[in-house]
Design a protein around this motif. Structure first.
Motif, PDB file in Angstrom:
ATOM      1  N   LEU A 699      32.663  54.875  40.247  1.00 64.16           N
ATOM      2  CA  LEU A 699      31.678  53.863  40.629  1.00 64.16           C
ATOM      3  C   LEU A 699      30.289  54.468  40.766  1.00 64.16           C
ATOM      4  N   LYS A 700      29.336  53.849  40.124  1.00 60.97           N
ATOM      5  CA  LYS A 700      27.925  54.100  40.375  1.00 60.97           C
ATOM      6  C   LYS A 700      27.151  52.848  39.982  1.00 60.97           C
ATOM      7  N   ILE A 701      25.907  52.776  40.392  1.00 59.51           N
ATOM      8  CA  ILE A 701      25.079  51.614  40.082  1.00 59.51           C
ATOM      9  C   ILE A 701      24.174  51.981  38.912  1.00 59.51           C
ATOM     10  N   VAL A 702      24.299  51.240  37.815  1.00 59.36           N
ATOM     11  CA  VAL A 702      23.523  51.483  36.607  1.00 59.36           C
ATOM     12  C   VAL A 702      22.770  50.204  36.254  1.00 59.36           C
ATOM     13  N   ASP A 703      21.448  50.305  36.170  1.00 56.03           N
ATOM     14  CA  ASP A 703      20.625  49.125  35.845  1.00 56.03           C
ATOM     15  C   ASP A 703      20.979  47.939  36.741  1.00 56.03           C
ATOM     16  N   ASP A 704      21.161  48.234  38.020  1.00 56.78           N
ATOM     17  CA  ASP A 704      21.428  47.196  39.031  1.00 56.78           C
ATOM     18  C   ASP A 704      22.807  46.564  38.893  1.00 56.78           C
TER      19      ASP A 704
END
Length: 767
Positions: A699-704
């Protein structure tokens, strides 16, 4: 060899067989809590063997005067101690006048403990043999209510399995309690008033110096065959203890149960003069509701927690047990109801570390609470630090900083620094960066930027001022440097230019500048308020920018790596695997001088930076640094294996990632560090959650948008977890056949799954 006596079980922690040598370890592992209070799994009946008594009330502490050989300017005056609170679990039991004491009876058989994590209760079962023709079976279950968090419930059942006998119960309150780790043997508590009336008892105690008032209370009832028995309530009382008694004659195979309702009301939540009335209300509610209904309520409350927080692992029972134990203990420690509280490294399981707040909360715990609960819980953790900003500024002033610069404490209960080791107190200043990273992480994940103009920007400004003043300009290098620090690797003290610290300082300043612009553009009233409050000028921010732009970073061009600090390669570089095992752990086998001169790393340091700022570096850069630093890491901090597990998974080194995961998830259950009797490692348990969700789940946040790069350890058939992403529930299921993500929200959600962008349509909650 690790201490492996806990039976593998998906939903319970189970010990079988009587072993007095494990009592203190089990007191830690079977600890219970409800966010407002907690207790070690001490026996209700008397026990004359080795034991570590511990009951704790959240937020109640004592400033134990620092004990040092010589004083240093700016040194904290005290170490904040979580207080061993008055004991309310005590029930002395006498069989025909002989005390029930497992250390003294002829024999103990059929002994077991169970901590039922699914339903939130702890139970102990045994048969105590007093002689050939006299034995009793005890089944003692207790829990701390989640719904009424000032209440604990004990159901203590005794059966005469051999012989007829007289059973006498003596439920009591004992306020004559001390801590094991007092610096000067000061009295932490003053006992102010004792009241006994009918079957109820109350003791009001006050902490010295901090003046917390706590009312400890109890009420007992005797039950047989579902009927409440009348019994004489003979009173014994001195200036520390109130003891009630209830006796009954039992014939062989008959059973009787003493139910005890007890707990704490504190001045954190009630006026001092209201404590007795508040306690009476809790007891009235408990006795009218009754044990069975209270237990059912407990089960339902935990079911709600698990519905969101559970992680399932298929095909690996010990791994499954490990993650659930970690999730369970985190929820026992902190539930997010009270922004005045935080997460101590030992939670409610022991006295070590003083029960105080460390940078662990911002670096490791916030992601867990942010994803498994409503975002308000994580916001409360951020608010906790904002409310202590004035104290952080005071802490910096004591060390010579000015103009509103803030240094958040390494250890605190109320915002004041209370850590007593100079290399940590004065030098481990990277903790300041974790405060800003937590704000950034919260906004990135929740999309709730409103926290920044309301509270967060003031914190960022004060921390930027600190880094600006802490940096030293080197004319020789034409760079700003940060000298005399300790990085996350505490096996290096007083070093110059710890890369992680310097990188974090530069990033924090840039975050403050970036967020100043955002607030100026979109929140005019807040911007004016903050500028008026901080007297921030354009010339000051320009000087910040100069420090950030010219921050020195130690690099070895030949190896192509960032150096942990200046001169790191002057050390003799010998991988950990070449160390003779008799030298491990080095923190117990080597002198401090030898550790400081060695190349060995306690926990992720440079790699902590690569964890926080993974988007700043390529996978190839991570690999190069991982290959250099991990072989030198002894992982003698509980916070170390989780970061390395996440990074090993990103590098597709799944055997290593799994090994690190198992170590972090079963650190206490298998007692890797041979210290679990002191308490469990609560804050590192959030790292266990991260190992699965951010490591194997990717999990990570990419482009919101939430992005998942999933990896399945070969030891598992599959795993699943849920996250609350911006009030939309995402359920991620990974198996050997692939990855599936389902949303149970109300709106479509854009996600990235293994590089592919997908719009998920919501499904029904009960689908």
């Amino acid at each position: 060899m690790n201490q492996e006596y806990i039976k593998p079980n998906a939903w319970s922690i189970i010990e079988e067989g009587w072993n007095p040598g494990l009592v203190k370890s089990s007191e830690s592992l079977f600890s219970i809590g409800n966010g407002a209070m907690g207790q070690r799994a001490n026996f209700e009946e008397q026990y004359s063997g080795e034991t570590f008594q511990g009951s704790y009330v959240a937020g109640v502490y004592y400033p134990d005067k620092t004990r040092v050989g010589w004083w240093k300017n700016g040194y904290p005056e005290y170490f904040a101690k979580v207080l061993n609170a008055p004991n309310f679990i005590g029930i002395d039991v006498f069989i025909d006048g002989e005390p029930l004491d497992l250390h003294k009876v002829d024999k103990v058989s059929d002994y077991s403990r169970e901590l039922n994590m699914k339903e939130g209760w702890y139970e102990r079962t045994f048969i105590a043999h007093f002689s050939i023709d006299k034995a009793v079976k005890v089944v003692a279950r207790r829990f701390l209510c989640l719904e009424v968090d000032e209440l604990g419930v004990i159901n203590y059942q005794v059966t005469a399995v051999k012989g007829n006998m007289k059973i006498e119960f003596q439920p009591y309150l004992d306020a004559g309690i001390t801590n094991e780790d007092s610096n000067w043997d000061d009295a932490f508590w003053e006992i102010e008033e004792l009241i006994s009336e009918d079957h109820q008892a109350f003791i009001r105690s006050r902490t010295n110096k901090t003046n917390f008032h706590v009312c400890t209370f109890m009420q007992s009832e005797l039950v047989q065959n579902g009927e409440h028995l009348q019994y004489a309530n003979h009173l014994e009382q001195n200036n520390k203890v109130i003891r009630h008694t209830a006796a009954i004659e039992l014939e062989e195979n008959e059973t009787v149960t003493l139910r005890k309702y007890a707990g704490y009301c504190s001045s954190l939540n009630h006026q001092q003069y209201e404590l007795f009335d508040a306690a009476r209300k809790v007891l009235t509610h408990a006795t009218l509701t009754g044990y069975d209904v209270l237990l059912q309520g407990q089960i339902e409350q935990w079911a709600q927690i698990w519905a969101m927080a559970d992680i399932t692992i298929d095909g690996d029972l010990k791994a499954q047990q490990g993650i659930r134990f970690n999730i369970f203990q985190l929820n026992q420690t902190y539930l997010g109801k009270d922004a005045r509280l935080n997460i101590g490294p030992k939670g409610f399981t022991g006295e070590k570390y003083g029960g105080s707040t460390y940078w662990d909360t911002e670096a490791y715990c916030i992601p867990f609470y942010m994803a498994t609960k409503d975002q308000q819980v994580a916001r409360n953790l951020l608010k906790y630090r904002y409310e202590q900003l004035d104290k952080a500024i005071e802490n910096a002033e004591k060390l010579g900083f000015s103009n509103g610069a803030a240094l958040y404490p390494m250890v605190t209960m109320n915002g004041e620094e209370s850590h007593n080791e100079w290399e940590i107190t004065f030098e481990e200043i990277h903790r300041n960066g974790a405060m800003v990273f937590a704000i950034y992480n919260y906004v990135r994940y929740t999309g709730d930027f409103s926290y920044v103009p309301e509270m967060g920007l003031e914190v960022m400004i004060a921390i930027a001022r600190f880094w600006h003043q802490r940096a030293t300009f080197s004319q020789k290098a034409n760079k700003y440097m940060i000298l005399g620090v300790t990085g996350p690797n505490e096996y290096e003290n007083n070093v110059n230019n710890n890369w992680y610290t310097n990188y974090l300082a530069k990033w924090c300043i840039n975050q403050a500048l970036e967020n100043l612009d955002k607030v100026k553009d979109g929140y005019d009233d807040d911007y004016k308020r903050i500028i008026g409050l901080t007297h921030l000028s354009g010339s000051e921010t320009a000087s910040w920018r100069e420090v950030a732009d010219q921050m020195y970073e130690p690099i070895d061009e030949e190896l192509g790596i960032y150096l942990q600090q200046d001169g790191f390669l002057d050390k003799e570089i010998i991988p950990v695997e070449e160390l003779d095992s008799k030298h491990r752990p080095i923190n117990q086998k080597w002198s401090w001088d030898r550790i400081l001169r060695s190349c060995y790393i306690k926990q992720a340091d440079v790699l902590q930076g690569f964890y926080f700022f993974e988007d700043h570096f390529t996978k190839q850069e991570l690999e190069k640094h991982f290959d250099f630093y991990e072989p030198l890491t002894v992982h003698e901090s509980s916070l170390s294996p989780c970061v390395h597990s996440i990074q090993a998974a990103k590098l597709d080194r799944m055997d290593q990632a799994y090994e690190f995961y198992l170590r972090t998830s079963r650190l206490d259950l298998d007692d890797y560090n041979k210290e679990v009797e002191e308490g469990c490692h609560i804050t590192s348990m959030a790292g266990t959650w991260m190992s699965i969700v951010e490591g194997f789940g990717g999990l990570k946040i990419v482009d919101d948008k939430p992005s998942f790069e999933t990896k399945l350890p070969e030891q598992w058939d599959g795993f699943s977890f849920k996250i609350n992403f911006r009030n939309q529930i995402l359920h991620v299921q990974v198996s050997k056949s692939g990855t599936e993500v389902i949303t149970y929200g109300t709106e479509p959600v854009d996600v990235i799954i293994n590089g592919k962008e997908i719009t998920l349509q919501p499904q029904l909650i009960n689908a």
